[in-house]
Structures are given as structure tokens and as C-alpha cells.
Design a protein around this motif. Structure first.
Motif, PDB file in Angstrom:
ATOM      1  N   ALA A 130       0.415  -1.199   0.010  1.00 54.47           N
ATOM      2  CA  ALA A 130       0.065   0.224  -0.274  1.00 54.47           C
ATOM      3  C   ALA A 130       0.825   1.796  -0.265  1.00 54.47           C
ATOM      4  N   ILE A 131       1.908   1.317   0.815  1.00 55.95           N
ATOM      5  CA  ILE A 131       2.508   2.360   1.062  1.00 55.95           C
ATOM      6  C   ILE A 131       3.288   2.544  -0.310  1.00 55.95           C
ATOM      7  N   LEU A 132       4.219   1.471  -1.153  1.00 59.01           N
ATOM      8  CA  LEU A 132       4.187   2.046  -2.257  1.00 59.01           C
ATOM      9  C   LEU A 132       3.562   1.525  -3.459  1.00 59.01           C
ATOM     10  N   GLN A 133       2.676   1.966  -3.621  1.00 58.75           N
ATOM     11  CA  GLN A 133       1.778   2.413  -5.001  1.00 58.75           C
ATOM     12  C   GLN A 133       0.825   3.485  -4.660  1.00 58.75           C
ATOM     13  N   ARG A 134       0.746   3.752  -3.135  1.00 55.09           N
ATOM     14  CA  ARG A 134       0.557   5.210  -2.482  1.00 55.09           C
ATOM     15  C   ARG A 134       2.006   6.440  -3.727  1.00 55.09           C
ATOM     16  N   ILE A 135       2.939   6.200  -2.894  1.00 57.66           N
ATOM     17  CA  ILE A 135       4.119   6.554  -3.645  1.00 57.66           C
ATOM     18  C   ILE A 135       4.213   6.444  -5.058  1.00 57.66           C
ATOM     19  N   ALA A 136       4.034   5.519  -5.473  1.00 59.43           N
ATOM     20  CA  ALA A 136       3.609   5.840  -6.843  1.00 59.43           C
ATOM     21  C   ALA A 136       2.272   6.367  -7.404  1.00 59.43           C
ATOM     22  N   GLY A 137       1.863   6.715  -6.594  1.00 64.91           N
ATOM     23  CA  GLY A 137       0.318   8.084  -6.821  1.00 64.91           C
ATOM     24  C   GLY A 137      -0.790   7.246  -7.209  1.00 64.91           C
ATOM     25  N   VAL A 138      -0.872   5.868  -6.891  1.00 69.41           N
ATOM     26  CA  VAL A 138      -2.292   5.522  -6.440  1.00 69.41           C
ATOM     27  C   VAL A 138      -3.026   6.132  -5.745  1.00 69.41           C
ATOM     28  N   SER A 139      -4.399   6.469  -5.800  1.00 74.54           N
ATOM     29  CA  SER A 139      -5.349   6.434  -4.928  1.00 74.54           C
ATOM     30  C   SER A 139      -5.264   6.107  -3.600  1.00 74.54           C
ATOM     31  N   LEU A 199      12.979   4.760  -7.214  1.00 76.24           N
ATOM     32  CA  LEU A 199      12.300   3.757  -6.429  1.00 76.24           C
ATOM     33  C   LEU A 199      11.196   4.062  -7.170  1.00 76.24           C
ATOM     34  N   VAL A 200      10.782   5.376  -7.025  1.00 75.60           N
ATOM     35  CA  VAL A 200       9.325   6.107  -8.346  1.00 75.60           C
ATOM     36  C   VAL A 200       9.188   5.521  -9.198  1.00 75.60           C
ATOM     37  N   ARG A 201      10.324   5.976 -10.416  1.00 75.05           N
ATOM     38  CA  ARG A 201      11.439   5.783 -11.653  1.00 75.05           C
ATOM     39  C   ARG A 201      10.681   4.065 -12.299  1.00 75.05           C
ATOM     40  N   LEU A 202      11.706   2.846 -10.927  1.00 74.88           N
ATOM     41  CA  LEU A 202      11.262   1.964 -11.559  1.00 74.88           C
ATOM     42  C   LEU A 202       9.447   1.470 -11.387  1.00 74.88           C
ATOM     43  N   MET A 203       8.607   2.329 -10.478  1.00 74.28           N
ATOM     44  CA  MET A 203       7.600   1.846 -10.045  1.00 74.28           C
ATOM     45  C   MET A 203       6.361   2.400 -11.263  1.00 74.28           C
ATOM     46  N   THR A 204       7.163   3.662 -11.930  1.00 70.35           N
ATOM     47  CA  THR A 204       6.211   4.310 -12.720  1.00 70.35           C
ATOM     48  C   THR A 204       6.311   4.458 -14.188  1.00 70.35           C
ATOM     49  N   GLY A 205       7.969   3.675 -14.447  1.00 74.08           N
ATOM     50  CA  GLY A 205       8.009   3.672 -15.645  1.00 74.08           C
ATOM     51  C   GLY A 205       8.481   4.678 -16.718  1.00 74.08           C
TER      52      GLY A 205
END
Length: 98
Positions: A10-19, A92-98
């Protein structure tokens, strides 16, 4: 998983900008495939199985509220509580959001 793994996801998803709404819905998907409590089965009171054995909206909300209440942002949480550097956070953000 709903506990440490679920909160970390959940924290990783929030970092990636998921609502939060989508994060919560994803977290609750855990309930579609709940494994038996295994070794805990005999040690958990019957009335607590519903709490311990399943994901609940209130639990993920409390975890996210704790992070958001204690830190100015998820970036600050990862930097201050987890110990990632600014460059590691950006990677990390780049890795998750590509």
C-alpha cells in the motif's frame, strides 16, 4: 498478504501515485484468497478469527493514516523512516512508474 506485506504494498502504491481508494480496494482483494491461519488457528479465539484472518478497510486506513499523520509526505516517510536517500527514492519512483 494483508499484514506487513499488504501495508508495504500500500505504501509503495501511494508513492507511485495510486489513490487511497484504489489502494484500499487492492488491499481488500486479499479476502478473495484467504489462507488458513495455519499454526495460529488453535491459538486465536474464534471471535478474533474475522479480525486476524481477513483484511479490513479500517486496518489499511489506520496504517496509511499513521504514515500520513507522522510525515509530511510519502517521500518524507521513505527518506526519514526507511532511510532511502533522495536519489534512491527517485530511482524507486522511476522503477514503479516507468
Amino acid at each position: 498478504g494483508k499484514d506487513r506485506t499488504g501495508v508495504a504494498a500500500a505504501i509503495l502504491q501511494r508513492i507511485a501515485g495510486v489513490s487511497r481508494e484504489v489502494v484500499t480496494a487492492d488491499y481488500l482483494l486479499t479476502n478473495l484468497d484467504v489462507p488458513p491461519l495455519g499454526v495460529l488457528q488453535g491459538n486465536v479465539k474464534r471471535e478474533l478469527v474475522a479480525v486476524v484472518g481477513f483484511a479490513h478497510t479500517e486496518l489499511i486506513a489506520a496504517a496509511l493514516d499513521a504514515v500520513e499523520g507522522d510525515h509530511a509526505s510519502y517521500e518524507a516517510f521513505v527518506r526519514d523512516a526507511v532511510g532511502l536517500s533522495d536519489s534512491e527514492y527517485l530511482a524507486l519512483v522511476r522503477l514503479m512508474t516507468g
